[in-house]
Each structure stands twice: as structure tokens, then as C-alpha cells.
Design a protein around this motif. Structure first.
Motif, PDB file in Angstrom:
ATOM      1  N   PHE A  70       0.825  -1.131  -0.131  1.00  0.00           N
ATOM      2  CA  PHE A  70       0.067   0.135  -0.016  1.00  0.00           C
ATOM      3  C   PHE A  70       0.783   1.167   0.011  1.00  0.00           C
ATOM      4  O   PHE A  70       0.592   2.354  -0.799  1.00  0.00           O
ATOM      5  N   ALA A  71       1.853   1.056   0.785  1.00  0.00           N
ATOM      6  CA  ALA A  71       2.886   2.533   0.892  1.00  0.00           C
ATOM      7  C   ALA A  71       3.635   2.495  -0.621  1.00  0.00           C
ATOM      8  O   ALA A  71       3.843   3.950  -0.762  1.00  0.00           O
ATOM      9  N   LEU A  72       3.917   1.594  -1.161  1.00  0.00           N
ATOM     10  CA  LEU A  72       4.493   1.972  -2.510  1.00  0.00           C
ATOM     11  C   LEU A  72       3.443   2.277  -3.480  1.00  0.00           C
ATOM     12  O   LEU A  72       3.828   3.151  -4.550  1.00  0.00           O
ATOM     13  N   ALA A  73       2.206   1.715  -3.559  1.00  0.00           N
ATOM     14  CA  ALA A  73       1.373   1.689  -4.390  1.00  0.00           C
ATOM     15  C   ALA A  73       0.895   3.222  -4.602  1.00  0.00           C
ATOM     16  O   ALA A  73       0.377   3.775  -5.448  1.00  0.00           O
ATOM     17  N   VAL A  74       0.366   3.646  -3.578  1.00  0.00           N
ATOM     18  CA  VAL A  74      -0.176   4.941  -3.258  1.00  0.00           C
ATOM     19  C   VAL A  74       0.408   6.011  -3.814  1.00  0.00           C
ATOM     20  O   VAL A  74       0.042   6.906  -4.539  1.00  0.00           O
ATOM     21  N   GLY A 128       0.260  -7.337  -4.480  1.00  0.00           N
ATOM     22  CA  GLY A 128      -0.294  -6.542  -3.929  1.00  0.00           C
ATOM     23  C   GLY A 128      -0.273  -4.855  -4.578  1.00  0.00           C
ATOM     24  O   GLY A 128      -1.288  -4.341  -4.741  1.00  0.00           O
ATOM     25  N   PHE A 129       0.786  -4.657  -4.851  1.00  0.00           N
ATOM     26  CA  PHE A 129       1.283  -3.339  -5.527  1.00  0.00           C
ATOM     27  C   PHE A 129       0.524  -3.317  -6.975  1.00  0.00           C
ATOM     28  O   PHE A 129      -0.113  -2.320  -7.187  1.00  0.00           O
ATOM     29  N   ILE A 133      -2.390  -0.399  -7.893  1.00  0.00           N
ATOM     30  CA  ILE A 133      -1.923   0.724  -8.351  1.00  0.00           C
ATOM     31  C   ILE A 133      -2.939   1.456  -9.587  1.00  0.00           C
ATOM     32  O   ILE A 133      -3.044   2.584  -9.646  1.00  0.00           O
ATOM     33  N   PHE A 134      -3.376   0.432 -10.322  1.00  0.00           N
ATOM     34  CA  PHE A 134      -4.322   1.006 -11.347  1.00  0.00           C
ATOM     35  C   PHE A 134      -5.705   1.808 -10.654  1.00  0.00           C
ATOM     36  O   PHE A 134      -6.106   2.717 -11.228  1.00  0.00           O
ATOM     37  N   MET A 186      -7.433  -0.162  -0.561  1.00  0.00           N
ATOM     38  CA  MET A 186      -7.178  -1.023   0.403  1.00  0.00           C
ATOM     39  C   MET A 186      -7.562  -2.252   0.204  1.00  0.00           C
ATOM     40  O   MET A 186      -7.037  -3.376   0.417  1.00  0.00           O
ATOM     41  N   ILE A 187      -9.089  -2.481  -0.205  1.00  0.00           N
ATOM     42  CA  ILE A 187      -9.837  -3.748  -0.418  1.00  0.00           C
ATOM     43  C   ILE A 187      -8.924  -4.396  -1.511  1.00  0.00           C
ATOM     44  O   ILE A 187      -8.695  -5.655  -1.587  1.00  0.00           O
ATOM     45  N   PHE A 188      -8.711  -3.704  -2.577  1.00  0.00           N
ATOM     46  CA  PHE A 188      -7.964  -4.150  -3.782  1.00  0.00           C
ATOM     47  C   PHE A 188      -6.405  -4.826  -3.190  1.00  0.00           C
ATOM     48  O   PHE A 188      -6.111  -5.915  -3.733  1.00  0.00           O
ATOM     49  N   ASN A 189      -5.832  -4.060  -2.447  1.00  0.00           N
ATOM     50  CA  ASN A 189      -4.488  -4.586  -1.882  1.00  0.00           C
ATOM     51  C   ASN A 189      -4.745  -5.638  -1.117  1.00  0.00           C
ATOM     52  O   ASN A 189      -3.786  -6.681  -1.097  1.00  0.00           O
TER      53      ASN A 189
END
Length: 251
Positions: A70-74, A128-129, A133-134, A186-189
């Protein structure tokens, strides 16, 4: 006020009714208790599982993977989404591709992540990333496009610097939309990380749930499902609370 309490009471009543139906179906044998253990037994098993160090360790592993992904994707997704919204040429090129990529089920790429990263932390964080990310990119693009042009014009007319425009115009205008996007992201993650753990992993709560399912340990399996559901609901409600606190920024 009374209406709000009535709505909350109705919601609680629905949840209690669902657990009561679950209990009756299992206790009366309408559904085979081996396939559907009673709600009370499942909740007791959940309490037992949470006291096991191995389960707490798996929860910690999953939490670390989810937070890292999450911290990387956001920030990466938000930066790309901002660039797309602010650059017409980039938007014309990237937007159709993003819609195509978003429509593809991400689970079909999971074997490729295993081939590239192996079975471990990187594979689960990477997937997870990728799952997150999309939705971050698309949500950020929508959030930036929702900023009123009049606000930007006034800020620039008064000589606001790019930094002042970003923090005093863009951020307050985008924050409510971004918080809603974070909740969905977060649900997707969480789904991506749990899926990666269930598919190929040596640890994590997703791996435990898959193992319980393979060994027909239905009480543990259902308790694990309740555990994940409770974590997801808790995060969802936390972001909704923050979102409510920021709702005045919409106007």
C-alpha cells in the motif's frame, strides 16, 4: 438523531439475524455441521486462533506485506494519476491503456510474479502493488480533474507558488475523493496479498486459510474468513471516519 440510531439498530439486527440463521442451520442439521460449523463454535475457534503465537505471527506477516504494498502503490499511483490529469498529451496516450489494463483480471498475472520474484515477501508485495496501483491512478486522475478551475485561477492570479497551489488548492479539494479512493484501494490491496498468499506462500494468514481449506478444517477456515472480514471492515470504518471529518472540504 433518532433516525440515525434507528438505522444503526437495523444494521445490528441484520447482522445478529444472519448469525442466528447460521447457528440454526448448523444446529438443526439443515446444513451438515461438518460443512457449516455453527456460528458459536466458529467464534470460539476464532478466539482460540487469536491466542496462538503462530496465527499472530501470520497476521503480522500479512499486515507487513499489505502495508508495504500500500505504501508503495499509493504515492506511485498518485504521481502517475496527477501527471495524467495535468498533461493532455499524456492523458490521451495513457488513459485508454489504463482502462484496458484495469479491465483485465489481475489474478491471471500471479504465476508471472512467482516466476519473477519466487515464493516470498517480494512476490506478495509485488502482486499487492500491481492489484492496487491501477485503482489509485484512476482515482487520482478523477480527483485532480474534480478541482475547480476557478479556484486554480484565483490562486494563480494572486501569485500562489506551485507549492502553495498544491497544498492549499489541490490537496484540500482532492482529499475527500482521495480518502474514498484509499478505502477502495486497500480492499484491492488486501485481496491481492491474500490471493498471493493462498496461491503460493509459506506464511501469512492467506496461506493458513488455504491450508485449513485443503485439510477440511471448516471451523478454522470460517474463523479465518471472519478474521479477514473484521480487519477489512475496521480499516474501512477508520477511513470513513477520517473521510467524514474532511467532508467540509468538499464545499
Amino acid at each position: 438523531m433518532q433516525s440515525g440510531l434507528g438505522v444503526k439498530a437495523a444494521r445490528i439486527a441484520i447482522v445478529v439475524a444472519l448469525f442466528a440463521i447460521w447457528e440454526i442451520l448448523s444446529r438443526t442439521g439443515i446444513v451438515n455441521p461438518r460443512l457449516l460449523p455453527s456460528a458459536s463454535d466458529t467464534l470460539a475457534t476464532l478466539g482460540d486462533l487469536l491466542q496462538r503465537p503462530s496465527v499472530r505471527k501470520d497476521l503480522a506477516v500479512t499486515a507487513t506485506e499489505v502495508v508495504t504494498a500500500f505504501a508503495l502503490a499509493v504515492p506511485v499511483g498518485a504521481l502517475i494519476g496527477f501527471l495524467i490529469a495535468e498533461n493532455r498529451y499524456f492523458a490521451d496516450v495513457a488513459k485508454p491503456l489504463l482502462f484496458f489494463a484495469f479491465s483485465i483480471p489481475k489474478s491471471i498475472f500471479l504465476p508471472m510474479f512467482i516466476l519473477v520474484f519466487g515464493v516470498g515477501f517480494s512476490q506478495k508485495v509485488g502482486f499487492g502493488f500491481f492489484s492496487t496501483i491501477f485503482i489509485v491512478i484512476m482515482s487520482t486522475t478523477t480527483a485532480v480533474e474534480s478541482v475547480k478551475v476557478e479556484h486554480l485561477t484565483v490562486a494563480r492570479s494572486y501569485g500562489a507558488t506551485p507549492m502553495q497551489t498544491a497544498f492549499r488548492v489541490y490537496l484540500p479539494s482532492m482529499l475527500p475523493v482521495l480518502l474514498e479512493a484509499l478505502r477502495i484501494s486497500m480492499i484491492f490491496n488486501l485481496t491481492g496479498v491474500i490471493l498471493a498468499e493462498m496461491y503460493a506462500s509459506r506464511d501469512g494468514i492467506g496461506h493458513q486459510i488455504a491450508t485449513w481449506g485443503e485439510n477440511f478444517q471448516m471451523r478454522q477456515l470460517l474463523a479465518g474468513v471472519l478474521m479477514i472480514a473484521a480487519i477489512a471492515i475496521a480499516f474501512n470504518e477508520l477511513v470513513r471516519w477520517v473521510e467524514t471529518r474532511c467532508s467540509h472540504w468538499r464545499t
